[in-house]
Design a protein around this motif. Structure first.
Motif, PDB file in Angstrom:
ATOM      1  N   VAL A  45      49.517  42.923  37.736  1.00 29.52           N
ATOM      2  CA  VAL A  45      49.502  43.168  39.173  1.00 29.52           C
ATOM      3  C   VAL A  45      50.730  43.967  39.593  1.00 29.52           C
ATOM      4  O   VAL A  45      51.858  43.635  39.226  1.00 29.52           O
ATOM      5  CB  VAL A  45      49.476  41.827  39.959  1.00 29.52           C
ATOM      6  N   LEU A  46      50.493  45.026  40.366  1.00 28.81           N
ATOM      7  CA  LEU A  46      51.572  45.819  40.964  1.00 28.81           C
ATOM      8  C   LEU A  46      51.592  45.481  42.438  1.00 28.81           C
ATOM      9  O   LEU A  46      50.595  45.693  43.142  1.00 28.81           O
ATOM     10  CB  LEU A  46      51.328  47.310  40.752  1.00 28.81           C
ATOM     11  N   SER A  47      52.711  44.948  42.919  1.00 25.45           N
ATOM     12  CA  SER A  47      52.702  44.312  44.234  1.00 25.45           C
ATOM     13  C   SER A  47      53.998  44.546  44.998  1.00 25.45           C
ATOM     14  O   SER A  47      55.006  44.976  44.446  1.00 25.45           O
ATOM     15  CB  SER A  47      52.484  42.804  44.047  1.00 25.45           C
ATOM     16  N   VAL A  68      49.262  35.712  35.290  1.00 24.02           N
ATOM     17  CA  VAL A  68      49.386  36.807  36.244  1.00 24.02           C
ATOM     18  C   VAL A  68      50.753  37.452  36.037  1.00 24.02           C
ATOM     19  O   VAL A  68      51.780  36.878  36.382  1.00 24.02           O
ATOM     20  CB  VAL A  68      49.243  36.312  37.707  1.00 24.02           C
ATOM     21  N   ASN A  69      50.752  38.641  35.437  1.00 27.75           N
ATOM     22  CA  ASN A  69      51.992  39.397  35.226  1.00 27.75           C
ATOM     23  C   ASN A  69      52.216  40.304  36.431  1.00 27.75           C
ATOM     24  O   ASN A  69      51.362  41.123  36.748  1.00 27.75           O
ATOM     25  CB  ASN A  69      51.903  40.252  33.961  1.00 27.75           C
ATOM     26  N   VAL A  70      53.363  40.170  37.069  1.00 27.34           N
ATOM     27  CA  VAL A  70      53.614  40.898  38.307  1.00 27.34           C
ATOM     28  C   VAL A  70      54.766  41.883  38.142  1.00 27.34           C
ATOM     29  O   VAL A  70      55.833  41.540  37.622  1.00 27.34           O
ATOM     30  CB  VAL A  70      53.950  39.934  39.464  1.00 27.34           C
ATOM     31  N   TYR A  90      47.213  48.643  35.511  1.00 27.54           N
ATOM     32  CA  TYR A  90      47.242  47.541  36.463  1.00 27.54           C
ATOM     33  C   TYR A  90      45.824  47.141  36.863  1.00 27.54           C
ATOM     34  O   TYR A  90      44.992  47.985  37.194  1.00 27.54           O
ATOM     35  CB  TYR A  90      48.041  47.929  37.702  1.00 27.54           C
ATOM     36  N   ASP A  91      45.576  45.831  36.846  1.00 30.94           N
ATOM     37  CA  ASP A  91      44.279  45.312  37.285  1.00 30.94           C
ATOM     38  C   ASP A  91      44.182  45.324  38.797  1.00 30.94           C
ATOM     39  O   ASP A  91      43.124  45.638  39.355  1.00 30.94           O
ATOM     40  CB  ASP A  91      44.087  43.888  36.761  1.00 30.94           C
ATOM     41  N   LEU A  92      45.275  44.964  39.459  1.00 36.58           N
ATOM     42  CA  LEU A  92      45.326  44.971  40.911  1.00 36.58           C
ATOM     43  C   LEU A  92      46.566  45.710  41.386  1.00 36.58           C
ATOM     44  O   LEU A  92      47.647  45.556  40.796  1.00 36.58           O
ATOM     45  CB  LEU A  92      45.339  43.548  41.486  1.00 36.58           C
ATOM     46  N   LYS A 284      41.384  51.197  35.416  1.00 39.02           N
ATOM     47  CA  LYS A 284      41.206  50.728  34.039  1.00 39.02           C
ATOM     48  C   LYS A 284      41.364  49.213  33.927  1.00 39.02           C
ATOM     49  O   LYS A 284      41.753  48.699  32.873  1.00 39.02           O
ATOM     50  CB  LYS A 284      42.190  51.446  33.120  1.00 39.02           C
ATOM     51  N   ALA A 285      41.042  48.498  35.000  1.00 32.18           N
ATOM     52  CA  ALA A 285      41.116  47.036  34.975  1.00 32.18           C
ATOM     53  C   ALA A 285      40.239  46.487  33.849  1.00 32.18           C
ATOM     54  O   ALA A 285      39.083  46.896  33.700  1.00 32.18           O
ATOM     55  CB  ALA A 285      40.675  46.467  36.320  1.00 32.18           C
ATOM     56  N   GLN A 286      40.779  45.583  33.062  1.00 30.86           N
ATOM     57  CA  GLN A 286      40.100  45.090  31.871  1.00 30.86           C
ATOM     58  C   GLN A 286      39.217  43.869  32.112  1.00 30.86           C
ATOM     59  O   GLN A 286      38.301  43.600  31.334  1.00 30.86           O
ATOM     60  CB  GLN A 286      41.148  44.741  30.801  1.00 30.86           C
ATOM     61  N   ASN A 287      39.484  43.116  33.155  1.00 25.53           N
ATOM     62  CA  ASN A 287      38.784  41.852  33.391  1.00 25.53           C
ATOM     63  C   ASN A 287      38.161  41.827  34.781  1.00 25.53           C
ATOM     64  O   ASN A 287      38.642  41.121  35.670  1.00 25.53           O
ATOM     65  CB  ASN A 287      39.749  40.675  33.237  1.00 25.53           C
ATOM     66  N   PRO A 288      37.095  42.595  35.016  1.00 19.96           N
ATOM     67  CA  PRO A 288      36.544  42.734  36.372  1.00 19.96           C
ATOM     68  C   PRO A 288      36.124  41.420  37.018  1.00 19.96           C
ATOM     69  O   PRO A 288      36.329  41.238  38.225  1.00 19.96           O
ATOM     70  CB  PRO A 288      35.347  43.674  36.182  1.00 19.96           C
ATOM     71  N   GLU A 289      35.545  40.506  36.256  1.00 20.55           N
ATOM     72  CA  GLU A 289      35.114  39.235  36.844  1.00 20.55           C
ATOM     73  C   GLU A 289      36.320  38.426  37.308  1.00 20.55           C
ATOM     74  O   GLU A 289      36.324  37.862  38.405  1.00 20.55           O
ATOM     75  CB  GLU A 289      34.289  38.435  35.827  1.00 20.55           C
TER      76      GLU A 289
END
Length: 365
Positions: A45-47, A68-70, A90-92, A284-289
Motif C-alpha cells: 500500500v502506498l498511502s 499490509v506493507n505500507v 502497489y496493490d492500493l 499490477k495488483a496481485q491479489n484482486p479479491e
C-alpha cells in the motif's frame, strides 16, 4: 434388514452432526474458515500518513492472516514518483481525486469492481457524486473516496494578534521568517491562483502561470520553510519557528490545539482547496479479491469512525457519524453544511509537468 437400517441411520446422524459443526461443503474439520483462503498473502500500500493505522490495519491482518506493507509519501509529487517508478507494484494507492486522471492516463491503475463492495451504499451521496466526476472513465470507477479535508491556514493567535482573513498573510513582511508553506507544486500554484483572483485555479493560461510564478518568487524571501508531511508542518508551529502556515489539512490545527496551543483554522476569503482522497487499485495488483475486501473494510462505518477519532479527517461513510461524538463531528466540519461553499475541489490541472517545472524554478530562484 435391521442392521442395514441401523447403518443408514448412523450415516445420516454422522452427516447431520458434521453439518451442525458448521463445516462448509468441501471443508474438513480442522481447516480454517473463509478467511483462511487469504492466509499468507500480502498487500503493498502506498498511502498518506494517518490512513494505515494499527487500530484498523492490525484487526484486518489478524482476521485474514495477511500482511499490509505500507509505504508513505509526503507530497503529491512524491506519491506520483513512487507509483510511476515501477520499483514496487502497489496493490492500493491513496491519492486526491484530482490526481486520478494523471495516473489513469499512464495506465497505472485498474478499475474497481464495485459489485464486490457492500459499503458503497453508505457513502455520502453528495460527496460521492462530486467525486465520481473526477474518477470515472468510460463508465468505470477507478477510485472510491476514503477521507476528505480542506487546505486552510493555521494561525498562532499568541503571536499574530490581528485578524487574518486572506492568503496575503503568507506575503506579509511583518512575519518574515515565521511563515511555513507546503512543498507541493500543485497546491502552491492553485492557492496562489486563488489569491490572484483567477476564476479556475486548475486551468491557468501561460500568462496566469507566469503571474503565479512571480508571486511565489516574491514570497520566497519571507518563508522560513517549505515543509513535507503533516508532522514536519506541525513541528514548525509547535516549536515556534512558524507562526502561520499553509496546512495540509485541519487536523494539523486540531492536533496543535490538543497540545495546548492557541492555534486557529482560517479559510481565507478567497476560498480554500478541498481534497477528497481516494483509494485506487494499482495496475499490477496481485491479489484482486483481497484488495477489494480491504477497500470495503476501509470504507465501512466502523473503520471510518476510527479514522475520524484517530486523525480527525472528514468522514465519507454517512453511517460513521453514529460512532463519533458531537465534538469529533464538529472538528471534522461534518456539522457545517455551508463549509463546502467556501471550498474549491482539488481537480486535475492543465499540466502537472508545467506546474512541477514552475515550482522547481521558484525554489531554485
Amino acid at each position: 434388514m435391521l442392521k442395514a437400517a441401523i447403518r443408514i441411520v448412523a450415516v445420516v446422524c454422522l452427516m447431520c452432526w458434521s453439518a451442525a459443526c458448521g463445516h462448509p461443503p468441501g471443508q474438513q474439520a480442522g481447516q480454517g474458515g473463509p478467511e483462511s483462503v487469504y492466509k499468507g498473502q500480502t498487500l503493498n500500500v502506498l498511502s498518506w500518513e494517518g490512513y494505515q493505522e494499527d487500530e484498523w490495519v492490525k484487526p484486518f491482518e489478524d482476521k485474514y492472516g495477511v500482511k499490509v506493507n505500507v509505504s508513505y509519501a509526503g507530497s503529491v509529487d512524491e506519491m506520483f514518483a513512487k507509483a510511476a517508478s515501477g520499483s514496487v507494484h502497489y496493490d492500493l494507492i491513496f491519492m486526491d481525486g484530482g490526481s486520478v486522471t494523471r495516473y489513469q492516463k499512464l495506465n497505472l491503475l485498474q478499475p474497481i469492481d464495485t459489485s464486490k463492495l457492500k459499503n458503497t451504499a453508505q457513502l455520502i451521496p453528495a460527496m460521492n457524486k462530486l467525486n465520481e466526476k473526477h474518477v470515472t472513465f468510460e463508465q468505470k470507477a477507478y477510485a472510491l473516496p476514503f477521507a476528505w479535508g480542506s487546505l486552510p491556514l493555521a494561525v498562532n493567535r499568541d503571536k499574530i494578534k490581528e485578524p487574518v482573513d486572506s492568503w496575503s498573510v503568507l506575503w506579509d513582511d511583518k512575519y518574515k521568517g515565521k511563515i511555513a508553506t507546503v512543498d507541493d507544486a500543485n497546491n502552491q500554484i492553485s492557492m496562489t491562483a486563488l489569491l490572484l483572483g483567477f476564476k479556475d485555479p486548475y486551468q491557468l493560461t501561460d500568462d496566469q502561470m507566469e503571474q503565479v510564478k512571480q508571486k511565489l518568487i516574491e514570497q520566497k524571501q519571507l518563508v522560513r520553510s517549505y515543509y513535507t508531511g503533516f508532522e514536519d508542518g506541525k513541528n514548525l508551529m509547535a516549536s515556534g519557528e512558524a507562526w502561520v502556515i499553509y496546512t495540509q489539512g485541519p487536523t494539523m490545527v486540531t492536533d496543535l490545539q490538543k497540545a495546548g496551543m492557541d492555534v486557529v483554522e482560517v479559510v481565507p476569503k478567497e476560498g480554500a482547496l478541498v481534497w477528497i482522497d481516494n483509494v485506487t487499485i494499482g495496475a499490477k495488483a496481485q491479489n484482486p479479491e483481497l484488495v477489494h475486501l480491504y477497500i470495503d473494510y476501509l470504507i465501512s462505518a466502523e473503520v471510518q469512525a476510527q479514522v475520524v477519532k484517530k486523525a480527525g479527517y472528514g468522514v465519507v461513510n454517512q453511517e460513521a457519524v453514529k460512532h463519533i461524538s458531537e465534538k469529533e463531528a464538529k472538528d471534522a466540519h461534518m456539522d457545517d453544511a455551508d463549509y463546502f461553499n467556501r471550498l474549491v475541489y482539488v481537480a486535475f490541472p492543465e499540466s502537472f509537468e508545467k506546474r512541477v517545472k514552475l515550482w522547481n524554478e521558484v525554489k531554485a530562484n
